[in-house]
Design a protein around this motif. Structure first.
Motif, PDB file in Angstrom:
ATOM      1  N   UNK A 171       5.627   5.972  -7.199  1.00  0.00           N
ATOM      2  CA  UNK A 171       5.120   5.608  -5.876  1.00  0.00           C
ATOM      3  C   UNK A 171       6.128   5.853  -4.752  1.00  0.00           C
ATOM      4  N   UNK A 172       5.606   6.193  -3.595  1.00  0.00           N
ATOM      5  CA  UNK A 172       6.386   6.294  -2.372  1.00  0.00           C
ATOM      6  C   UNK A 172       5.461   5.916  -1.224  1.00  0.00           C
ATOM      7  N   UNK A 173       5.946   6.059  -0.002  1.00  0.00           N
ATOM      8  CA  UNK A 173       5.087   5.698   1.116  1.00  0.00           C
ATOM      9  C   UNK A 173       5.838   5.663   2.422  1.00  0.00           C
ATOM     10  N   UNK A 174       5.223   5.074   3.406  1.00  0.00           N
ATOM     11  CA  UNK A 174       5.823   4.938   4.723  1.00  0.00           C
ATOM     12  C   UNK A 174       7.103   4.102   4.623  1.00  0.00           C
ATOM     13  N   UNK A 228       0.856  -1.186   0.000  1.00  0.00           N
ATOM     14  CA  UNK A 228       0.000   0.000   0.000  1.00  0.00           C
ATOM     15  C   UNK A 228       0.891   1.234   0.000  1.00  0.00           C
ATOM     16  N   UNK A 229       0.920   1.942  -1.128  1.00  0.00           N
ATOM     17  CA  UNK A 229       1.744   3.132  -1.288  1.00  0.00           C
ATOM     18  C   UNK A 229       0.878   4.275  -1.801  1.00  0.00           C
ATOM     19  N   UNK A 230       1.504   5.419  -2.089  1.00  0.00           N
ATOM     20  CA  UNK A 230       0.768   6.547  -2.659  1.00  0.00           C
ATOM     21  C   UNK A 230       1.481   7.025  -3.916  1.00  0.00           C
ATOM     22  N   UNK A 231       0.693   7.528  -4.877  1.00  0.00           N
ATOM     23  CA  UNK A 231       1.299   8.032  -6.106  1.00  0.00           C
ATOM     24  C   UNK A 231       1.635   9.513  -5.964  1.00  0.00           C
ATOM     25  N   UNK A 255      -0.459  -1.691 -20.757  1.00  0.00           N
ATOM     26  CA  UNK A 255       0.431  -2.073 -19.655  1.00  0.00           C
ATOM     27  C   UNK A 255       0.871  -0.824 -18.905  1.00  0.00           C
ATOM     28  N   UNK A 256       1.297  -1.011 -17.668  1.00  0.00           N
ATOM     29  CA  UNK A 256       1.763   0.101 -16.840  1.00  0.00           C
ATOM     30  C   UNK A 256       3.261   0.013 -16.583  1.00  0.00           C
ATOM     31  N   UNK A 257       3.864   1.169 -16.447  1.00  0.00           N
ATOM     32  CA  UNK A 257       5.263   1.269 -16.020  1.00  0.00           C
ATOM     33  C   UNK A 257       5.227   1.915 -14.637  1.00  0.00           C
ATOM     34  N   UNK A 258       5.912   1.308 -13.675  1.00  0.00           N
ATOM     35  CA  UNK A 258       5.850   1.759 -12.286  1.00  0.00           C
ATOM     36  C   UNK A 258       7.254   2.042 -11.757  1.00  0.00           C
ATOM     37  N   UNK A 259       7.399   3.173 -11.078  1.00  0.00           N
ATOM     38  CA  UNK A 259       8.661   3.533 -10.426  1.00  0.00           C
ATOM     39  C   UNK A 259       8.393   3.660  -8.933  1.00  0.00           C
ATOM     40  N   UNK A 260       9.160   2.909  -8.132  1.00  0.00           N
ATOM     41  CA  UNK A 260       9.018   2.974  -6.680  1.00  0.00           C
ATOM     42  C   UNK A 260      10.295   3.555  -6.091  1.00  0.00           C
TER      43      UNK A 260
END
Length: 206
Positions: free
Chosen positions: A138-141, A54-57, A107-112
């Protein structure tokens, strides 16, 4: 208003400047995890990257593993101050995404970000704006990111620098997941373009 060609030149100039500055001052770094043999073979021998998160964009919207289901996705873990591997890999993914043509939207490309201390939502948005492709940033706690890194089998290590700053060594592979969120394979940013595009197209049409 700048035409598409001009905007492309601006993005290219910005990316080139980022690479030049980062390499010149050496404030931050970005490298592959210690090599212990063929990384793809290692991934095959130890299958199972992935799992709930569970992250946030960059807009502050919650994104989970369930959110991404329905489309296959390519995910890369990095950080915005990385002077080489991260911008190079994201530029490569943007190019491959563009080469997919009409299949690109499937399709999606995702960067964390693996650097929650520095990379706020606006930093990630600014970094991703340099690449001519829609990327989910994405980032998050920190605790949630650490848990995700472990479940996705991503190597991340903060490395102190003499000037008091730090860099981050991390996995440089791109992880590929199918539309059900199941791990499929890894991709190296240096893989021949034609081969890489066909692999992504196959993933989309599976």
């Amino acid at each position: 208003m700048a035409n598409p060609r001009t905007r492309g030149l601006i993005r290219g100039t910005a990316l080139a400047s980022l690479l030049a500055v980062g390499l010149a001052i050496g404030v931050t770094g970005c490298s592959r995890e210690p090599e212990t043999g063929n990384s793809q073979a290692a991934a095959t021998a130890n299958p199972g990257p992935g799992g709930p998160f569970t992250l946030v964009d960059t807009k502050g919207q919650t994104v989970t593993d369930q959110t991404l289901k329905g489309k296959p996705y390519a995910i890369f873990f990095g950080f915005t101050r990385c002077p080489d591997v991260c911008p190079t890999t994201m530029s490569r993914m943007a190019l491959l995404h563009k080469r997919l043509g009409s299949d690109a939207e499937k399709m999606n490309v995702v960067f964390v970000s693996v650097d929650p201390e520095h990379d706020k939502r606006e930093d990630i948005a600014s970094f991703l704006s340099m690449f001519d492709a829609p990327v989910i940033g994405l980032t998050g706690d920190p605790a949630e990111l650490e848990r995700m890194e472990k479940s996705f089998k991503v190597y991340v290590e903060r490395v102190p620098l003499p000037n008091g700053d730090y860099t981050i060594d991390h996995t440089a592979r791109i992880l590929l997941f199918d539309r059900d969120g199941q791990f499929v394979d890894t991709m190296d940013a240096k893989e021949p373009e034609t081969q890489a595009v066909e692999r992504l197209r196959k993933l989309i049409r599976a």
